[in-house]
Scaffold this motif. Structure first.
Motif, PDB file in Angstrom:
ATOM      1  N   ASN A 165       0.851  -1.184   0.000  1.00 32.99           N
ATOM      2  CA  ASN A 165       0.000   0.000   0.000  1.00 32.99           C
ATOM      3  C   ASN A 165       0.889   1.237   0.000  1.00 32.99           C
ATOM      4  N   ALA A 166       1.213   1.703  -1.210  1.00 33.19           N
ATOM      5  CA  ALA A 166       2.093   2.864  -1.326  1.00 33.19           C
ATOM      6  C   ALA A 166       1.433   4.130  -0.811  1.00 33.19           C
ATOM      7  N   VAL A 167       0.090   4.169  -0.837  1.00 30.21           N
ATOM      8  CA  VAL A 167      -0.621   5.372  -0.410  1.00 30.21           C
ATOM      9  C   VAL A 167      -0.617   5.477   1.111  1.00 30.21           C
ATOM     10  N   ARG A 168      -1.047   4.412   1.777  1.00 29.20           N
ATOM     11  CA  ARG A 168      -1.114   4.444   3.223  1.00 29.20           C
ATOM     12  C   ARG A 168       0.256   4.369   3.859  1.00 29.20           C
ATOM     13  N   GLY A 169       1.141   3.629   3.235  1.00 28.52           N
ATOM     14  CA  GLY A 169       2.483   3.478   3.779  1.00 28.52           C
ATOM     15  C   GLY A 169       2.777   2.037   4.136  1.00 28.52           C
ATOM     16  N   GLU A 170       3.934   1.569   3.686  1.00 24.86           N
ATOM     17  CA  GLU A 170       4.321   0.181   3.919  1.00 24.86           C
ATOM     18  C   GLU A 170       4.499  -0.129   5.403  1.00 24.86           C
ATOM     19  N   ALA A 171       5.063   0.793   6.150  1.00 25.93           N
ATOM     20  CA  ALA A 171       5.308   0.542   7.573  1.00 25.93           C
ATOM     21  C   ALA A 171       3.996   0.411   8.333  1.00 25.93           C
ATOM     22  N   GLU A 172       3.042   1.265   8.038  1.00 28.16           N
ATOM     23  CA  GLU A 172       1.759   1.203   8.740  1.00 28.16           C
ATOM     24  C   GLU A 172       1.011  -0.078   8.403  1.00 28.16           C
ATOM     25  N   LEU A 173       1.062  -0.479   7.146  1.00 30.04           N
ATOM     26  CA  LEU A 173       0.429  -1.733   6.746  1.00 30.04           C
ATOM     27  C   LEU A 173       1.095  -2.912   7.456  1.00 30.04           C
ATOM     28  N   ALA A 174       2.427  -2.920   7.480  1.00 30.39           N
ATOM     29  CA  ALA A 174       3.141  -3.997   8.170  1.00 30.39           C
ATOM     30  C   ALA A 174       2.809  -4.011   9.652  1.00 30.39           C
ATOM     31  N   ARG A 175       2.685  -2.836  10.246  1.00 32.15           N
ATOM     32  CA  ARG A 175       2.360  -2.753  11.677  1.00 32.15           C
ATOM     33  C   ARG A 175       0.989  -3.385  11.958  1.00 32.15           C
ATOM     34  N   TYR A 191      11.090   3.016  -1.392  1.00 35.62           N
ATOM     35  CA  TYR A 191      12.123   2.156  -0.816  1.00 35.62           C
ATOM     36  C   TYR A 191      12.309   2.456   0.671  1.00 35.62           C
ATOM     37  N   ARG A 192      12.291   3.745   1.011  1.00 31.08           N
ATOM     38  CA  ARG A 192      12.404   4.133   2.420  1.00 31.08           C
ATOM     39  C   ARG A 192      11.264   3.512   3.232  1.00 31.08           C
ATOM     40  N   GLY A 193      10.064   3.476   2.611  1.00 28.36           N
ATOM     41  CA  GLY A 193       8.925   2.866   3.288  1.00 28.36           C
ATOM     42  C   GLY A 193       9.103   1.374   3.490  1.00 28.36           C
ATOM     43  N   LYS A 194       9.676   0.701   2.506  1.00 23.12           N
ATOM     44  CA  LYS A 194       9.926  -0.739   2.648  1.00 23.12           C
ATOM     45  C   LYS A 194      10.956  -1.000   3.750  1.00 23.12           C
ATOM     46  N   LEU A 195      11.976  -0.145   3.845  1.00 23.27           N
ATOM     47  CA  LEU A 195      12.966  -0.311   4.907  1.00 23.27           C
ATOM     48  C   LEU A 195      12.326  -0.102   6.274  1.00 23.27           C
ATOM     49  N   ALA A 196      11.454   0.892   6.382  1.00 23.26           N
ATOM     50  CA  ALA A 196      10.746   1.120   7.645  1.00 23.26           C
ATOM     51  C   ALA A 196       9.875  -0.079   7.999  1.00 23.26           C
ATOM     52  N   ARG A 236      11.865  -2.842   9.537  1.00 22.27           N
ATOM     53  CA  ARG A 236      12.151  -2.595  10.955  1.00 22.27           C
ATOM     54  C   ARG A 236      10.938  -2.938  11.823  1.00 22.27           C
ATOM     55  N   VAL A 237       9.745  -2.645  11.302  1.00 22.05           N
ATOM     56  CA  VAL A 237       8.524  -3.024  12.032  1.00 22.05           C
ATOM     57  C   VAL A 237       8.477  -4.536  12.211  1.00 22.05           C
ATOM     58  N   VAL A 238       8.786  -5.263  11.152  1.00 19.71           N
ATOM     59  CA  VAL A 238       8.776  -6.730  11.205  1.00 19.71           C
ATOM     60  C   VAL A 238       9.794  -7.233  12.225  1.00 19.71           C
ATOM     61  N   ALA A 239      11.008  -6.693  12.165  1.00 19.84           N
ATOM     62  CA  ALA A 239      12.085  -7.162  13.044  1.00 19.84           C
ATOM     63  C   ALA A 239      11.819  -6.838  14.513  1.00 19.84           C
ATOM     64  N   ASP A 240      11.098  -5.752  14.768  1.00 17.25           N
ATOM     65  CA  ASP A 240      10.846  -5.319  16.144  1.00 17.25           C
ATOM     66  C   ASP A 240       9.500  -5.790  16.688  1.00 17.25           C
TER      67      ASP A 240
END
Length: 252
Positions: A72-82, A112-117, A120-124
Motif C-alpha cells: 500500500n504505497a498510499v497508506r504506507g508500507e510501515a503502517e500496513l506492516a504494523r 524504498y524508504r517505506g519498505k525499509l521502515a 524494521r517493524v517486522v524485526a521489532d
C-alpha cells in the motif's frame, strides 16, 4: 496441518506463493480486499480491510505463518506492516515472512524508504520473522516499458541498469521460507542478468512488434543518481534463472 496466510494472495507475487504452497501440500488461506470468487477454491479465503484491520484477526487466527505480500504505497508500507504484525502477534502466529526490495537501505526513493521502515517493524514486532529482498520483477519492467512505448519515441533515463527477476521464482522462494523456521534477513534474490534498461526496451519492442525510436536522457535528483549507481541491484545474488527474453516469450 495449520494453514499459511498469504496477504495480497491474488496479486502478481502472492498468487505464485499460493500456488507453490499448494504444490507442497500446504493448506493456504488467501487474504484479499476482494470478496471470495464464486465456486469452490483450492484454498481458504479471507476478505480483509487492511486500512482499518477489519477481518485481519480472523484471517491470521490458527495460522502457522504469514507471508506478507500485500502493499500500500498510499497508506504506507510501515503502517500496513504494523497492522499485519499486530494481528499476527495477537493470534500467536509464530512466523511472518516479508518481501522487500534489494537496496532499500541504500536507495533514497520514498517507496524504498517505506519498505525499509516496514522491515524494521517486522524485526521489532516480537514475532519470529524472515525478510527476503528481491530485485525488480519482469512484470514491473514490462509494464513500465509498455507505458513508455505508447508515444512514437520511447524516452528512457540514461545510464540505468536493471536486474529483473521472475516473480514466480521469488514466489517459490517465499513458499520455501514460509514452511521453514524464522531466519531473519536472508540473502537477496536477484535476476540472472544485470542489463541496460535500453537493452530491455529493445527486447520488449522486438517482441511486441513495435517500431519506436529509443532516446536516453539524463535526469536530475538523488533517486536517479541512485539508480544510475546501481544501488537497487544485487549482482552478487543472481539466483533467478528466467531471463527477460524468456519472460517475454512466455507472455507471448
Amino acid at each position: 496441518m495449520s494453514p499459511i496466510l498469504v496477504t495480497g494472495g491474488t496479486g502478481t507475487l502472492g498468487r505464485h506463493v499460493v500456488r507453490y504452497l499448494l504444490d507442497r501440500g500446504q493448506p493456504v488461506r488467501v487474504a484479499s480486499r476482494r470478496r471470495a470468487p464464486a465456486g469452490p477454491q483450492p484454498h481458504e479465503w479471507a476478505t480483509v480491510d487492511y486500512r482499518g484491520g477489519t477481518g485481519l484477526a480472523a484471517a491470521v487466527e490458527g495460522t502457522s505463518a504469514v507471508v506478507h505480500c500485500a502493499t500500500n504505497a498510499v497508506r504506507g508500507e510501515a503502517e500496513l506492516a504494523r497492522t499485519v504484525l499486530a494481528a499476527a502477534k495477537d493470534a500467536g502466529c509464530p512466523h511472518v515472512v516479508y518481501i522487500s526490495i534489494a537496496g532499500v537501505d541504500r536507495h533514497p526513493l520514498p517507496y524504498y524508504r517505506g519498505k525499509l521502515a516496514a522491515e524494521r517493524v517486522v524485526a521489532d514486532s516480537g514475532v519470529g520473522w524472515t525478510v527476503l529482498r528481491a530485485t525488480q520483477f519482469h512484470d514491473l519492467v514490462y509494464r513500465i516499458l509498455s507505458a513508455l512505448a505508447r508515444p512514437p519515441v520511447l524516452v528512457l533515463p540514461q545510464g540505468v541498469r536493471v536486474q529483473p527477476v521472475d516473480s514466480g521464482e521469488v514466489g517459490a522462494r517465499l513458499a520455501e521460507l514460509a514452511t521453514g523456521a524464522p531466519s531473519g534477513r536472508v540473502p537477496d534474490f536477484g535476476g540472472p542478468e544485470v542489463r541496460e534498461l535500453s537493452d530491455l526496451a529493445r527486447a520488449y519492442l522486438d517482441t511486441a512488434g513495435r517500431a519506436r525510436k529509443i532516446v536516453s536522457v539524463p535526469l536530475a535528483g538523488r533517486s536517479y543518481r541512485a539508480y544510475r549507481d546501481g544501488l537497487h541491484l544485487a549482482p552478487g545474488h543472481a539466483e533467478g534463472r528466467v531471463t527477460f527474453e524468456e519472460f517475454l516469450a512466455q507472455r507471448r
